[in-house]
Design a protein around this motif. Structure first.
Motif, PDB file in Angstrom:
ATOM      1  N   LEU A 221       0.830  -1.209   0.000  1.00 44.29           N
ATOM      2  CA  LEU A 221       0.000   0.000   0.000  1.00 44.29           C
ATOM      3  C   LEU A 221       0.863   1.258   0.000  1.00 44.29           C
ATOM      4  O   LEU A 221       0.662   2.180  -0.818  1.00 44.29           O
ATOM      5  CB  LEU A 221      -0.908  -0.015   1.229  1.00 44.29           C
ATOM      6  CG  LEU A 221      -1.777   1.229   1.446  1.00 44.29           C
ATOM      7  CD1 LEU A 221      -2.755   1.397   0.299  1.00 44.29           C
ATOM      8  CD2 LEU A 221      -2.531   1.119   2.774  1.00 44.29           C
ATOM      9  N   GLY A 222       1.850   1.296   0.905  1.00 43.28           N
ATOM     10  CA  GLY A 222       2.711   2.478   0.976  1.00 43.28           C
ATOM     11  C   GLY A 222       3.524   2.669  -0.286  1.00 43.28           C
ATOM     12  O   GLY A 222       3.693   3.802  -0.769  1.00 43.28           O
ATOM     13  N   ALA A 223       4.032   1.579  -0.846  1.00 39.70           N
ATOM     14  CA  ALA A 223       4.833   1.684  -2.063  1.00 39.70           C
ATOM     15  C   ALA A 223       3.995   2.160  -3.236  1.00 39.70           C
ATOM     16  O   ALA A 223       4.461   2.967  -4.065  1.00 39.70           O
ATOM     17  CB  ALA A 223       5.461   0.329  -2.385  1.00 39.70           C
ATOM     18  N   ALA A 224       2.745   1.676  -3.352  1.00 44.09           N
ATOM     19  CA  ALA A 224       1.871   2.088  -4.456  1.00 44.09           C
ATOM     20  C   ALA A 224       1.544   3.571  -4.371  1.00 44.09           C
ATOM     21  O   ALA A 224       1.580   4.292  -5.385  1.00 44.09           O
ATOM     22  CB  ALA A 224       0.590   1.259  -4.446  1.00 44.09           C
ATOM     23  N   LEU A 225       1.238   4.056  -3.170  1.00 39.68           N
ATOM     24  CA  LEU A 225       0.910   5.473  -3.012  1.00 39.68           C
ATOM     25  C   LEU A 225       2.133   6.350  -3.269  1.00 39.68           C
ATOM     26  O   LEU A 225       2.030   7.413  -3.907  1.00 39.68           O
ATOM     27  CB  LEU A 225       0.364   5.720  -1.609  1.00 39.68           C
ATOM     28  CG  LEU A 225      -0.994   5.090  -1.288  1.00 39.68           C
ATOM     29  CD1 LEU A 225      -1.381   5.340   0.163  1.00 39.68           C
ATOM     30  CD2 LEU A 225      -2.070   5.631  -2.224  1.00 39.68           C
ATOM     31  N   ALA A 226       3.298   5.908  -2.799  1.00 35.42           N
ATOM     32  CA  ALA A 226       4.510   6.697  -3.009  1.00 35.42           C
ATOM     33  C   ALA A 226       4.941   6.681  -4.467  1.00 35.42           C
ATOM     34  O   ALA A 226       5.416   7.688  -5.005  1.00 35.42           O
ATOM     35  CB  ALA A 226       5.632   6.152  -2.120  1.00 35.42           C
ATOM     36  N   ALA A 227       4.759   5.534  -5.123  1.00 36.68           N
ATOM     37  CA  ALA A 227       5.167   5.426  -6.523  1.00 36.68           C
ATOM     38  C   ALA A 227       4.304   6.263  -7.442  1.00 36.68           C
ATOM     39  O   ALA A 227       4.749   6.673  -8.525  1.00 36.68           O
ATOM     40  CB  ALA A 227       5.125   3.958  -6.966  1.00 36.68           C
ATOM     41  N   SER A 228       3.060   6.520  -7.037  1.00 35.90           N
ATOM     42  CA  SER A 228       2.163   7.308  -7.883  1.00 35.90           C
ATOM     43  C   SER A 228       2.178   8.786  -7.522  1.00 35.90           C
ATOM     44  O   SER A 228       1.408   9.572  -8.064  1.00 35.90           O
ATOM     45  CB  SER A 228       0.725   6.772  -7.740  1.00 35.90           C
ATOM     46  OG  SER A 228       0.297   6.867  -6.386  1.00 35.90           O
ATOM     47  N   SER A 229       3.077   9.199  -6.611  1.00 38.57           N
ATOM     48  CA  SER A 229       3.153  10.597  -6.203  1.00 38.57           C
ATOM     49  C   SER A 229       4.070  11.375  -7.151  1.00 38.57           C
ATOM     50  O   SER A 229       4.584  10.839  -8.130  1.00 38.57           O
ATOM     51  CB  SER A 229       3.671  10.685  -4.760  1.00 38.57           C
ATOM     52  OG  SER A 229       5.001  10.205  -4.697  1.00 38.57           O
ATOM     53  N   SER A 230       4.299  12.618  -6.784  1.00 44.31           N
ATOM     54  CA  SER A 230       5.129  13.471  -7.640  1.00 44.31           C
ATOM     55  C   SER A 230       6.606  13.064  -7.595  1.00 44.31           C
ATOM     56  O   SER A 230       7.367  13.381  -8.502  1.00 44.31           O
ATOM     57  CB  SER A 230       4.985  14.945  -7.189  1.00 44.31           C
ATOM     58  OG  SER A 230       5.330  15.069  -5.816  1.00 44.31           O
ATOM     59  N   THR A 231       7.016  12.392  -6.531  1.00 46.51           N
ATOM     60  CA  THR A 231       8.394  11.882  -6.428  1.00 46.51           C
ATOM     61  C   THR A 231       8.326  10.358  -6.333  1.00 46.51           C
ATOM     62  O   THR A 231       8.433   9.795  -5.246  1.00 46.51           O
ATOM     63  CB  THR A 231       9.103  12.463  -5.192  1.00 46.51           C
ATOM     64  OG1 THR A 231       8.305  12.168  -4.024  1.00 46.51           O
ATOM     65  CG2 THR A 231       9.254  13.968  -5.317  1.00 46.51           C
ATOM     66  N   PRO A 232       8.094   9.701  -7.458  1.00 44.95           N
ATOM     67  CA  PRO A 232       7.839   8.259  -7.435  1.00 44.95           C
ATOM     68  C   PRO A 232       9.055   7.451  -6.983  1.00 44.95           C
ATOM     69  O   PRO A 232      10.197   7.868  -7.138  1.00 44.95           O
ATOM     70  CB  PRO A 232       7.491   7.950  -8.896  1.00 44.95           C
ATOM     71  CG  PRO A 232       8.193   9.008  -9.687  1.00 44.95           C
ATOM     72  CD  PRO A 232       8.150  10.241  -8.830  1.00 44.95           C
ATOM     73  N   LEU A 233       8.735   6.275  -6.416  1.00 44.26           N
ATOM     74  CA  LEU A 233       9.784   5.337  -6.032  1.00 44.26           C
ATOM     75  C   LEU A 233      10.252   4.562  -7.249  1.00 44.26           C
ATOM     76  O   LEU A 233       9.523   4.435  -8.241  1.00 44.26           O
ATOM     77  CB  LEU A 233       9.250   4.338  -4.991  1.00 44.26           C
ATOM     78  CG  LEU A 233       8.820   4.903  -3.630  1.00 44.26           C
ATOM     79  CD1 LEU A 233       8.227   3.790  -2.769  1.00 44.26           C
ATOM     80  CD2 LEU A 233      10.017   5.526  -2.919  1.00 44.26           C
ATOM     81  N   GLY A 234      11.450   4.035  -7.174  1.00 49.80           N
ATOM     82  CA  GLY A 234      11.967   3.192  -8.245  1.00 49.80           C
ATOM     83  C   GLY A 234      12.006   1.737  -7.802  1.00 49.80           C
ATOM     84  O   GLY A 234      11.678   1.392  -6.661  1.00 49.80           O
ATOM     85  N   PHE A 235      12.448   0.868  -8.711  1.00 52.90           N
ATOM     86  CA  PHE A 235      12.485  -0.549  -8.394  1.00 52.90           C
ATOM     87  C   PHE A 235      13.686  -0.929  -7.513  1.00 52.90           C
ATOM     88  O   PHE A 235      13.903  -2.108  -7.231  1.00 52.90           O
ATOM     89  CB  PHE A 235      12.503  -1.372  -9.681  1.00 52.90           C
ATOM     90  CG  PHE A 235      11.159  -1.431 -10.350  1.00 52.90           C
ATOM     91  CD1 PHE A 235      10.138  -2.201  -9.813  1.00 52.90           C
ATOM     92  CD2 PHE A 235      10.902  -0.695 -11.505  1.00 52.90           C
ATOM     93  CE1 PHE A 235       8.891  -2.258 -10.417  1.00 52.90           C
ATOM     94  CE2 PHE A 235       9.664  -0.749 -12.111  1.00 52.90           C
ATOM     95  CZ  PHE A 235       8.646  -1.525 -11.566  1.00 52.90           C
ATOM     96  N   ASP A 236      14.451   0.101  -7.092  1.00 52.60           N
ATOM     97  CA  ASP A 236      15.479  -0.166  -6.099  1.00 52.60           C
ATOM     98  C   ASP A 236      14.894  -0.190  -4.686  1.00 52.60           C
ATOM     99  O   ASP A 236      15.521  -0.698  -3.752  1.00 52.60           O
ATOM    100  CB  ASP A 236      16.581   0.887  -6.179  1.00 52.60           C
ATOM    101  CG  ASP A 236      16.036   2.302  -5.978  1.00 52.60           C
ATOM    102  OD1 ASP A 236      14.838   2.526  -6.257  1.00 52.60           O
ATOM    103  OD2 ASP A 236      16.810   3.182  -5.547  1.00 52.60           O
TER     104      ASP A 236
END
Length: 366
Positions: free
Chosen positions: A128-143
């Protein structure tokens, strides 16, 4: 309505106070060590700004407070967290709508973790946290599934393992089967009768819901329940009531060849050895006596012998005489003087008699 309310309030997990303190202290120390070491490994410097992912705190609850749970084992902690983080990042990057991405990430993470055998409840929060962060203005990467999630998960498992060893709680959970005393593939005698593993599988299938306990732990628990029930039913029968009192005992200073002739005359394979006051020194067997010649019996004694008091309940004999390693238990008084002996045959006879009496009593009651 009151029954529904009662069901909602019931079912809480109550742990001994000592375990509560042990788990809480371990989680605090483990999280602190995990965050500091992770920061040091990534940046090469020690900093009090920890490198952590929030759901690691939920993982700490499991590995420190419930270390025996299948959901807290290293495969679940490391694999579940990393897999859930990967699924969450992928959903956040692919699905533009944050709500849909979050819902899809949690569902897909549960499906993937269950399919790969690494179900871990904090994985839902991780996805849940990764999905919300990845869809934000500063998305997460696969690292992100590797650092900090994977790194912190590994460090948490290591911390839990070290803490478990220091506090006497093995982690990861290992349940080793009791070895056969004869080094064969047979199961221990105590596990050959009663319910079988197939019965347990069938009962769980009928139960329907997934239990947060390993099948091996459940089996071990049921075996202990069976033994405890048996102890309760037969605790009133003391060893004095079933022991053989006219015991063929060998003096410690008797020659081995004379002792062997005595055992053969009574068709015995083993006999207790006593001193001049009748105190038990151990046991001696035919094989030792045969090789002893004219040597005194005292030099051939096996001192590894089990003794009980006459007032001990027969349930105390069950673990000893059913293990396959011991065939007799010596009964001694407070001074260690031999007063009787209980063999496997004696115990079987009284258990059979007790079983018959219970069956008759049940039939009469019906």
């Amino acid at each position: 309505m009151f029954s529904h309310v009662r069901n909602l309030l019931a079912g809480s997990l109550r742990a001994p106070r000592r375990e509560v303190v042990r788990g809480a202290l371990g989680a605090a120390v483990g999280i602190a060590a995990c965050g500091l070491i992770a920061r040091w490994l990534v940046e090469g410097r020690m900093s009090f700004s920890p490198l952590l992912a929030a759901p690691i705190g939920a993982s700490a609850v499991l590995v420190f407070a419930l270390p025996a749970s299948p959901l807290a084992q290293p495969r679940a902690v490391i694999g579940g967290n990393m897999l859930a983080a990967f699924v969450g990042v992928a959903c956040g990057l692919v699905v533009p709508d944050p709500l849909l991405a979050a819902a899809l990430a949690v569902g897909a993470a549960i499906f993937a973790m269950s399919l790969l055998g690494c179900l871990h409840p904090p994985g839902g929060a991780m996805a849940l946290g990764a999905a919300l962060a990845a869809s934000s203005s500063t998305p997460l990467g696969f690292d992100y599934p590797l650092v900090p999630v994977g790194l912190c998960s590994v460090l948490l498992v290591v911390a839990a393992s070290v803490y478990g060893r220091l506090t006497g709680h093995a982690y990861p959970r290992r349940l080793e089967a009791a070895p056969s005393p004869h080094r064969t593939q047979d199961r221990p005698p105590t596990e050959r009768f009663g319910y079988t593993r197939a019965d347990l599988d069938q009962a769980l299938a009928q139960y329907g819901d997934l239990l947060d306990v390993r099948l091996e732990d459940l089996d071990a628990l049921f075996r202990k329940v069976e033994l405890q029930a048996h102890r309760r039913l037969h605790a009133a029968i003391p060893c004095a009531d079933i022991m053989s009192r006219d015991v063929i005992a060998l003096p410690a200073d008797q020659a081995a060849d004379l002792a062997l002739a005595r055992l053969q005359a009574h068709e015995l394979r083993t006999a207790p050895v006593v001193d001049a006051r009748g105190r038990v020194l151990g046991l001696v067997r035919r094989a030792e006596l045969l090789a002893g010649g004219a040597r005194p019996v005292a030099g051939l004694v096996d001192t590894m012998v089990h003794t009980v008091r006459p007032t001990a309940p027969i349930e105390a004999l069950l673990p000893l005489l059913s293990s396959g390693a011991t065939h007799e238990v010596l009964v001694t008084d407070e001074d260690g003087v031999l007063v009787g002996i209980v063999t496997q045959t004696d115990l079987l006879a009284v258990l059979y008699r007790a079983h018959v009496v219970e069956a008759v009593a049940s039939a009469q009651a019906a």
